[in-house]
Scaffold this motif. Structure first.
Motif, PDB file in Angstrom:
ATOM      1  N   SER A  73      90.849  28.875  26.705  1.00  0.00           N
ATOM      2  CA  SER A  73      90.246  28.875  25.371  1.00  0.00           C
ATOM      3  C   SER A  73      91.320  28.794  24.290  1.00  0.00           C
ATOM      4  O   SER A  73      91.169  28.076  23.297  1.00  0.00           O
ATOM      5  CB  SER A  73      89.385  30.125  25.170  1.00  0.00           C
ATOM      6  OG  SER A  73      88.277  30.107  26.030  1.00  0.00           O
ATOM      7  N   LEU A 106      87.745  36.649  27.780  1.00  0.00           N
ATOM      8  CA  LEU A 106      88.717  35.620  27.450  1.00  0.00           C
ATOM      9  C   LEU A 106      90.103  36.214  27.282  1.00  0.00           C
ATOM     10  O   LEU A 106      91.008  35.555  26.805  1.00  0.00           O
ATOM     11  CB  LEU A 106      88.319  34.921  26.147  1.00  0.00           C
ATOM     12  CG  LEU A 106      87.300  33.815  26.256  1.00  0.00           C
ATOM     13  CD1 LEU A 106      87.016  33.261  24.867  1.00  0.00           C
ATOM     14  CD2 LEU A 106      87.775  32.709  27.158  1.00  0.00           C
ATOM     15  N   SER A 136      85.433  25.310  26.641  1.00  0.00           N
ATOM     16  CA  SER A 136      86.296  26.115  27.502  1.00  0.00           C
ATOM     17  C   SER A 136      85.482  26.815  28.583  1.00  0.00           C
ATOM     18  O   SER A 136      85.885  26.848  29.757  1.00  0.00           O
ATOM     19  CB  SER A 136      87.053  27.139  26.658  1.00  0.00           C
ATOM     20  OG  SER A 136      87.756  28.046  27.477  1.00  0.00           O
ATOM     21  N   VAL A 188      90.154  33.016  17.431  1.00  0.00           N
ATOM     22  CA  VAL A 188      90.172  33.058  18.900  1.00  0.00           C
ATOM     23  C   VAL A 188      91.341  33.898  19.384  1.00  0.00           C
ATOM     24  O   VAL A 188      91.220  34.671  20.339  1.00  0.00           O
ATOM     25  CB  VAL A 188      90.245  31.627  19.479  1.00  0.00           C
ATOM     26  CG1 VAL A 188      90.512  31.672  20.974  1.00  0.00           C
ATOM     27  CG2 VAL A 188      88.953  30.884  19.206  1.00  0.00           C
ATOM     28  N   ASP A 215      83.229  35.363  25.590  1.00  0.00           N
ATOM     29  CA  ASP A 215      82.972  34.021  25.053  1.00  0.00           C
ATOM     30  C   ASP A 215      81.741  34.002  24.163  1.00  0.00           C
ATOM     31  O   ASP A 215      81.757  33.465  23.054  1.00  0.00           O
ATOM     32  CB  ASP A 215      82.757  33.034  26.209  1.00  0.00           C
ATOM     33  CG  ASP A 215      84.037  32.717  26.938  1.00  0.00           C
ATOM     34  OD1 ASP A 215      85.001  33.484  26.813  1.00  0.00           O
ATOM     35  OD2 ASP A 215      84.072  31.692  27.628  1.00  0.00           O
ATOM     36  N   SER A 271      89.657  37.024  21.245  1.00  0.00           N
ATOM     37  CA  SER A 271      89.706  36.925  22.705  1.00  0.00           C
ATOM     38  C   SER A 271      90.252  38.192  23.348  1.00  0.00           C
ATOM     39  O   SER A 271      90.072  38.406  24.552  1.00  0.00           O
ATOM     40  CB  SER A 271      90.560  35.722  23.124  1.00  0.00           C
ATOM     41  OG  SER A 271      91.897  35.869  22.684  1.00  0.00           O
ATOM     42  N   THR A 324      84.306  24.654  20.591  1.00  0.00           N
ATOM     43  CA  THR A 324      85.516  24.731  21.396  1.00  0.00           C
ATOM     44  C   THR A 324      85.386  25.764  22.512  1.00  0.00           C
ATOM     45  O   THR A 324      85.780  25.520  23.652  1.00  0.00           O
ATOM     46  CB  THR A 324      86.719  25.081  20.504  1.00  0.00           C
ATOM     47  OG1 THR A 324      86.857  24.097  19.487  1.00  0.00           O
ATOM     48  CG2 THR A 324      87.999  25.125  21.313  1.00  0.00           C
ATOM     49  N   THR A 325      84.816  26.905  22.208  1.00  0.00           N
ATOM     50  CA  THR A 325      84.646  27.943  23.216  1.00  0.00           C
ATOM     51  C   THR A 325      83.621  27.534  24.262  1.00  0.00           C
ATOM     52  O   THR A 325      83.756  27.856  25.446  1.00  0.00           O
ATOM     53  CB  THR A 325      84.232  29.265  22.551  1.00  0.00           C
ATOM     54  OG1 THR A 325      85.161  29.595  21.510  1.00  0.00           O
ATOM     55  CG2 THR A 325      84.215  30.396  23.559  1.00  0.00           C
TER      56      THR A 325
END
Length: 471
Positions: free
Chosen positions: A169, A252, A389, A334, A343, A338, A385-386
């Motif tokens: 991620s 994450l 991932s 992130v 997530d 994370s 984006t996550t």
């Protein structure tokens, strides 16, 4: 592949530098940001001349002429976005399949060729004063070469191959950060570059030339320099409760150690394959959220050109640059979140951020209010984006090209529908409540939280089953 592929600034081996996809992303995005600003300003200038010449003998008020110009620009973008969004459907999946089967660079180099041809189309339009309809053909060439759908799928595949699951991620959001920084720089310079040439037939020549140059650099770098990284995934992975993958949805946190001692227990019959359910829900959440984002992004350039903002070329460039700051803030989000959240929690934070900003944008009357609304959207990039991932942790690396391109094509197809719908809605409501489109985007953004919340609740139940099985 060592950590140098995951975090470029830590790479101990110089040869690993050539596996970095970041230079291609940066050069391509500078070209794209210059092109996007140049396209808007060139189209506005073209329709502006036509509008004033058509009304030179009339006494129509300035506001009526601006409305006609807005409708002409909106109609152009409806067709342009349809061509740009639909033509990749003919080739993008094939490029993803070829990249999985033969060479990863296929899904990067072919779209980059299309980008270069598209930017050459705008350069020739400015240089030779061709009609704006020529740009439809340039967009078609771009789409037939795979477009952004194929290109970004290839970028995500290379980024996933060169990173471990624990840091994936962060790796993918880092690529997005490079994209945002490059776009910010290009947008900041776009308005100034556009004004370098005076006269209608040559205005924008410097800007479009720079865009073509950056696109050419990206293509040649990807062909001659870029190397495909080897997969850093471990051959034997500790089991997660989701289809035997390591840490797919538990966390994450890159510092959390893998639990190698966990013994795999088959799930009960009713929960045999939760992976497919999670992927489907992630797809639904991504599509609904993309509807909100695409609608806002497509209407925003039209919104800032007319009253109450009425921005000039430089202000348009600054406004586009402000949009790219979310790449920086999302990366930092992130990096921090994370360590604390899963997530699904991060995805929902991003959706709330964008939805709140879109709602504020609906009531903007002054330029400073626009920037406040954009600031509220600081985590808007995190969800998509996550989601990418998370999906990469649920599929084999040999299927990255196909799965990522399917997701990207789904987003592109819904984006085409959204673009058409929002442009029509904008034309209908710009005289009544110009913020209608932004209010609708806010609603859709909050609606997208529902499938992600279902994933979070199911995730908790699967993890609970896993804990009981382990004991």
């Amino acid at each position: 592949m060592g950590p140098g592929t995951i975090c470029p600034w830590r790479g101990p081996l110089p040869c690993q530098v050539w596996t970095w996809i970041e230079p291609v992303v940066a050069s391509t995005q500078v070209a794209t940001s210059l092109y996007d600003a140049g396209l808007l300003l060139v189209v506005k200038a073209s329709f502006g001349v036509e509008a004033f010449s058509n009304h030179s003998t009339s006494l129509s008020p300035r506001g009526a002429q601006e409305d006609q110009q807005q409708k002409a620009i909106s109609n152009f973008y409806i067709i342009y976005n349809l061509v740009m969004g639909l033509t990749p459907l003919l080739s993008a999946y094939g490029l993803g399949w070829l990249s999985d089967r033969y060479h990863r660079k296929i899904s990067i180099c072919v779209p980059l060729l299309g980008f270069l041809l598209c930017r050459l189309g705008l350069l020739l339009k400015v240089l030779l004063d061709w009609p704006v309809e020529v740009l439809y053909g340039a967009a078609a060439l771009n789409g037939l070469c795979g477009g952004f759908s194929a290109f970004w799928s290839g970028v995500m595949a290379l980024g996933s191959l060169g990173s471990s699951e624990g840091r994936r991620s962060l790796r993918l959001i880092l690529i997005d950060l490079i994209l945002g920084l490059a776009g910010f720089c290009g947008s900041m310079a776009s308005g100034h570059l556009f004004k370098q040439m005076t006269g209608h037939s040559r205005q924008g020549l410097v800007l479009t030339t720079c865009s073509v140059s950056c696109a050419a650099c990206a293509l040649f770098y990807s062909l001659l320099v870029l190397k495909v990284p080897e997969s850093t995934a471990k051959a034997s992975k500790a089991v997660d409760m989701v289809s035997g993958t390591t840490g797919s949805y538990r966390t994450l946190d890159p510092d959390q150690p893998d639990k190698e001692s966990v013994v795999e227990h088959p799930p009960p019959p009713g929960k045999a394959k939760p992976k497919e359910t999670i992927i489907a829900l992630l797809f639904v959440g991504a599509i609904i959220y993309d509807l909100a984002v695409v609608g806002t992004v497509d209407v925003m350039p039209l919104f800032v050109l007319r009253e109450p903002l009425s921005w000039n070329q430089v202000q348009v460039g600054y406004g586009m640059a402000a949009g790219y700051t979310i790449f920086i803030t999302s990366f930092l989000g992130v990096l921090v979140f994370s360590r604390c959240f899963r997530d699904t929690t991060m995805i929902m934070i991003g959706m709330v951020s964008f939805g709140s900003g879109a709602l504020l944008l609906a009531f903007v009357k002054e330029t400073y209010m626009f920037y406040i609304a954009r600031a509220v959207m600081l985590f808007a990039l995190i969800p998509i984006t996550t989601i990418r991932s998370a999906m990469s942790k649920l599929i084999k690396d040999s299927s990255y090209g196909k799965v990522f391109v399917i997701l990207q094509l789904s987003l592109a197809l819904t984006g085409v529908v959204t673009s058409t719908m929002y442009n029509e809605l904008y034309q209908l409501t710009m005289e009544k409540f110009v913020g209608t489109c932004f209010a609708l985007s806010s609603f859709l953004s909050f609606l997208a939280i529902i499938p992600i919340g279902i994933v979070a609740s199911k995730q908790a139940s699967w993890l609970q089953y896993g804990d009981s099985a382990e004991s």
